[in-house]
Enzyme design. Sequence first.
Site, PDB file in Angstrom:
ATOM      1  CB  CYS A  79      -0.990  -0.058   1.152  1.00 37.38           C
ATOM      2  SG  CYS A  79      -2.414   0.993   0.888  1.00 37.38           S
ATOM      3  CG  HIS A 177      -3.102  -3.383   3.813  1.00 35.78           C
ATOM      4  ND1 HIS A 177      -2.142  -2.673   4.489  1.00 35.78           N
ATOM      5  CD2 HIS A 177      -3.817  -2.474   3.123  1.00 35.78           C
ATOM      6  CE1 HIS A 177      -2.267  -1.391   4.230  1.00 35.78           C
ATOM      7  NE2 HIS A 177      -3.278  -1.235   3.398  1.00 35.78           N
ATOM      8  CD  GLU A 179      -0.235  -5.517   5.940  1.00 38.30           C
ATOM      9  OE1 GLU A 179      -0.027  -6.136   4.870  1.00 38.30           O
ATOM     10  OE2 GLU A 179      -0.583  -4.326   5.979  1.00 38.30           O
TER      11      GLU A 179
END
Length: 198
Positions: A79, A177, A179
Amino acid sequence: MVNIGILALQGDVAEHVRALEESGARAVLVRRSEELASVDGLVIPGGESTTMSNLLLSFGIFDQLAEQISNGMPVYGTCAGMIMLATTILDGRDDQRSFGAIDMVVRRNAFGRQVDSYEEELDIKGIEGKPFPAVFIRAPWVESVGESVDVLARAGNTPDGPIVAVRRGQALATSFHPEIGTDWRFHELFTRMVQRES
Ligand code: GLN
């Protein structure tokens, strides 16, 4: 075990620590020059690319990081981190800087400010198994890439959809994302890149 740094000036650092540790790497927070010098690879997290650019300059590590990247240190931007790896930023701020590790034009907040976030299952080139659950938060997209850049995914899984995942050599970037959630396949890929096995 490889040491992978997470640039910890700002942004979603803790989630990357967990994802990297689940992927078999040692996660190291990076804020200072000595910490940056000690890692085998670096994740640049999501957050706010204009703030990150300013903080890198005021912490005095922008040029060192630029040099490590140009010397071939593996780097993964998510991002805002993707924006930091671009050669050209559209809708950025005039004083915003980036590393140019991936020959690409990235547009900030490209999905429209009204769309704060959305999630989509994406087919990713080079990632086996089921589609990847991609979470987008005020995300950029890639408007164009140079010949050296491998396009890994497009929004909508259509050939003309906006580019949202790319790789060039040892540099990897996603608009979304990985994560966030529990699917670590991008972090596993990056860990293998740092181990020079992918
Ligand atoms: N819009 C942010 C930027 O321009 C990126 C958002 C994010 O990293 N979640 O830096």
